[in-house]
Write a protein that holds these residues in place. Structure first.
Motif, mmCIF file in Angstrom:
data_model
loop_
_atom_site.group_PDB
_atom_site.id
_atom_site.type_symbol
_atom_site.label_atom_id
_atom_site.label_comp_id
_atom_site.label_asym_id
_atom_site.label_seq_id
_atom_site.Cartn_x
_atom_site.Cartn_y
_atom_site.Cartn_z
ATOM 1 N N VAL A 10 -24.887 -54.710 63.172
ATOM 2 C CA VAL A 10 -25.354 -55.099 64.501
ATOM 3 C C VAL A 10 -26.698 -55.791 64.341
ATOM 4 O O VAL A 10 -27.589 -55.278 63.666
ATOM 5 C CB VAL A 10 -25.530 -53.850 65.411
ATOM 6 N N TYR A 11 -26.833 -56.986 64.886
ATOM 7 C CA TYR A 11 -28.138 -57.651 64.954
ATOM 8 C C TYR A 11 -28.747 -57.326 66.306
ATOM 9 O O TYR A 11 -28.125 -57.534 67.331
ATOM 10 C CB TYR A 11 -27.981 -59.167 64.822
ATOM 11 N N ARG A 12 -29.958 -56.793 66.269
ATOM 12 C CA ARG A 12 -30.609 -56.402 67.524
ATOM 13 C C ARG A 12 -31.903 -57.167 67.711
ATOM 14 O O ARG A 12 -32.716 -57.257 66.814
ATOM 15 C CB ARG A 12 -30.977 -54.912 67.490
ATOM 16 N N GLU A 17 -27.843 -57.716 71.681
ATOM 17 C CA GLU A 17 -27.218 -56.994 70.581
ATOM 18 C C GLU A 17 -25.944 -57.728 70.187
ATOM 19 O O GLU A 17 -25.095 -57.982 71.037
ATOM 20 C CB GLU A 17 -26.847 -55.588 71.062
ATOM 21 N N THR A 18 -25.828 -58.085 68.920
ATOM 22 C CA THR A 18 -24.622 -58.770 68.465
ATOM 23 C C THR A 18 -23.925 -57.918 67.424
ATOM 24 O O THR A 18 -24.519 -57.565 66.403
ATOM 25 C CB THR A 18 -24.970 -60.131 67.813
ATOM 26 N N LEU A 19 -22.666 -57.601 67.696
ATOM 27 C CA LEU A 19 -21.864 -56.883 66.703
ATOM 28 C C LEU A 19 -21.272 -57.944 65.781
ATOM 29 O O LEU A 19 -20.314 -58.618 66.118
ATOM 30 C CB LEU A 19 -20.762 -56.078 67.405
ATOM 31 N N ALA A 20 -21.890 -58.127 64.614
ATOM 32 C CA ALA A 20 -21.463 -59.198 63.704
ATOM 33 C C ALA A 20 -20.308 -58.753 62.813
ATOM 34 O O ALA A 20 -19.458 -59.565 62.450
ATOM 35 C CB ALA A 20 -22.642 -59.663 62.856
ATOM 36 N N LEU A 21 -20.274 -57.477 62.446
ATOM 37 C CA LEU A 21 -19.162 -56.951 61.639
ATOM 38 C C LEU A 21 -18.752 -55.604 62.205
ATOM 39 O O LEU A 21 -19.602 -54.774 62.527
ATOM 40 C CB LEU A 21 -19.572 -56.768 60.174
ATOM 41 N N GLY A 38 -12.680 -68.027 58.300
ATOM 42 C CA GLY A 38 -12.745 -67.649 59.708
ATOM 43 C C GLY A 38 -13.642 -68.619 60.444
ATOM 44 O O GLY A 38 -14.446 -69.318 59.825
ATOM 45 N N PRO A 39 -13.524 -68.662 61.776
ATOM 46 C CA PRO A 39 -14.311 -69.622 62.559
ATOM 47 C C PRO A 39 -15.813 -69.369 62.475
ATOM 48 O O PRO A 39 -16.252 -68.282 62.102
ATOM 49 C CB PRO A 39 -13.810 -69.414 63.996
ATOM 50 N N SER A 40 -16.568 -70.362 62.826
ATOM 51 C CA SER A 40 -18.022 -70.270 62.817
ATOM 52 C C SER A 40 -18.477 -69.078 63.665
ATOM 53 O O SER A 40 -17.954 -68.846 64.751
ATOM 54 C CB SER A 40 -18.581 -71.578 63.377
ATOM 55 N N GLY A 41 -19.403 -68.304 63.128
ATOM 56 C CA GLY A 41 -19.947 -67.172 63.877
ATOM 57 C C GLY A 41 -19.143 -65.890 63.757
ATOM 58 O O GLY A 41 -19.486 -64.886 64.381
ATOM 59 N N CYS A 42 -18.071 -65.882 62.945
ATOM 60 C CA CYS A 42 -17.203 -64.693 62.876
ATOM 61 C C CYS A 42 -17.765 -63.619 61.949
ATOM 62 O O CYS A 42 -17.221 -62.521 61.874
ATOM 63 C CB CYS A 42 -15.788 -65.071 62.451
ATOM 64 N N GLY A 43 -18.826 -63.938 61.211
ATOM 65 C CA GLY A 43 -19.452 -62.905 60.378
ATOM 66 C C GLY A 43 -19.325 -63.117 58.875
ATOM 67 O O GLY A 43 -19.679 -62.239 58.093
ATOM 68 N N LYS A 44 -18.879 -64.296 58.462
ATOM 69 C CA LYS A 44 -18.635 -64.548 57.031
ATOM 70 C C LYS A 44 -19.909 -64.416 56.194
ATOM 71 O O LYS A 44 -19.927 -63.723 55.177
ATOM 72 C CB LYS A 44 -18.035 -65.952 56.811
ATOM 73 N N SER A 45 -20.968 -65.115 56.623
ATOM 74 C CA SER A 45 -22.220 -65.067 55.843
ATOM 75 C C SER A 45 -22.805 -63.666 55.863
ATOM 76 O O SER A 45 -23.340 -63.196 54.848
ATOM 77 C CB SER A 45 -23.257 -66.045 56.400
ATOM 78 N N THR A 46 -22.699 -63.009 57.009
ATOM 79 C CA THR A 46 -23.202 -61.636 57.107
ATOM 80 C C THR A 46 -22.471 -60.752 56.105
ATOM 81 O O THR A 46 -23.099 -59.973 55.368
ATOM 82 C CB THR A 46 -22.995 -61.101 58.541
ATOM 83 N N LEU A 47 -21.153 -60.900 56.038
ATOM 84 C CA LEU A 47 -20.361 -60.095 55.105
ATOM 85 C C LEU A 47 -20.761 -60.383 53.658
ATOM 86 O O LEU A 47 -20.945 -59.469 52.856
ATOM 87 C CB LEU A 47 -18.865 -60.374 55.325
#
Ligand code: ADP
Ligand code: ADP
Length: 221
Positions: A10-12, A17-21, A38-47
């Motif tokens: 979660v990015y806060r 608040e964004t639930l990224a994964l 996956g599409p842009s913003g789906c959490g790939k880089s975060t993962l």
């Protein structure tokens, strides 16, 4: 090799608040070449950043090479990352005022190798990516594909067990992108390096062993 159990991120900020994964469970085996799409913003880089121990999950457990990461001090984490992992980014992240050879030597500065040993290892890494004729050039004097090859040499110079690549072909045309993929495939097949790659490109993903798709922070297959 890498095990993710119930990972949530979660990015806060004060207002958002964004639930990224959300509840990611994923195991990457030794010698695998996995792609994440996956599409842009789906959490790939975060993962990828969480797998690379560059970012911490909000919940869940990460195991790399049978070591559970959560109890690590920052110093131990930095050491572990330097020993085990190599990183490649879409935008190369080379240091423009250092020659190619010095860029490739950078990860070795944290180790106890001597200057001549560093030069030897960096030269070998550059040979592996076919750039031994550009060692004294500066990054600004290279094409995009050549810059990415320098970045790969830098990622492999410390002989990491795992390479994490975030859109490594994203800034390259398809011919240069294919050359980069061929280098990664060779590292995977010949050296047994485990690779996790984020990509937008179905054609690149097809060349890997396994594909994980993310949608809105959730694994869909
Ligand atoms: P992708 O790599 O698939 O494009 P990211 O992992 O970059 O996706 O981002 C996933 C989600 O998390 C997006 O909705 C993005 O806006 C959000 N996000 C990423 N980084 C941050 C951050 N530092 N602060 C707040 N939100 C972020
Ligand atoms: P972009 O997709 O915008 O080109 P990158 O894929 O280059 O971004 O970088 C992905 C993420 O990794 C960014 O959040 C960046 O801050 C981080 N990053 C880039 N280079 C490094 C590095 N050498 N060490 C640690 N983190 C890095």
């Amino acid at each position: 090799m890498i095990k993710l159990k119930n990972i949530e991120k979660v990015y806060r900020t004060s207002t958002i608040e964004t639930l990224a994964l959300n509840e990611i469970n994923l195991e990457v085996g030794k010698g695998e070449f996995l792609s994440i799409m996956g599409p842009s913003g789906c959490g790939k880089s975060t993962l990828l950043n969480i797998m690379g121990l560059l970012d911490e999950p909000s919940k869940g457990e990460i195991t790399v090479d049978n070591e559970t990461i959560s109890g690590f001090s920052d110093k131990k984490l930095a050491h572990f990352r330097n020993q085990k992992l190599g990183f490649i980014f879409q935008s190369y992240h080379l240091i423009n005022d250092l020659p190619v050879l010095d860029n490739v030597e950078l990860p070795l500065l944290y180790r106890s190798s001597s200057a001549s040993e560093r030069t030897q290892l960096a030269t070998e890494a550059l040979q592996k990516v076919g750039l031994s004729n550009r060692m004294k050039h500066y990054p600004t004097q290279l094409s995009g594909g050549q810059k990415q090859r320098v970045a790969i040499a830098r990622a492999i110079v410390g002989r990491p067990e795992i390479i994490l690549a975030d859109e490594p072909t994203g800034n390259l045309d398809s011919a240069m992108g294919n050359e980069i993929m061929d280098i990664l495939i060779n590292l995977n097949k010949n050296d047994g390096t485990t690779i996790v790659m984020v990509t937008h490109d179905e054609n690149m993903a097809k060349k890997t062993n396994r594909l994980v798709r993310l949608f809105d922070g959730t694994q869909v297959m």
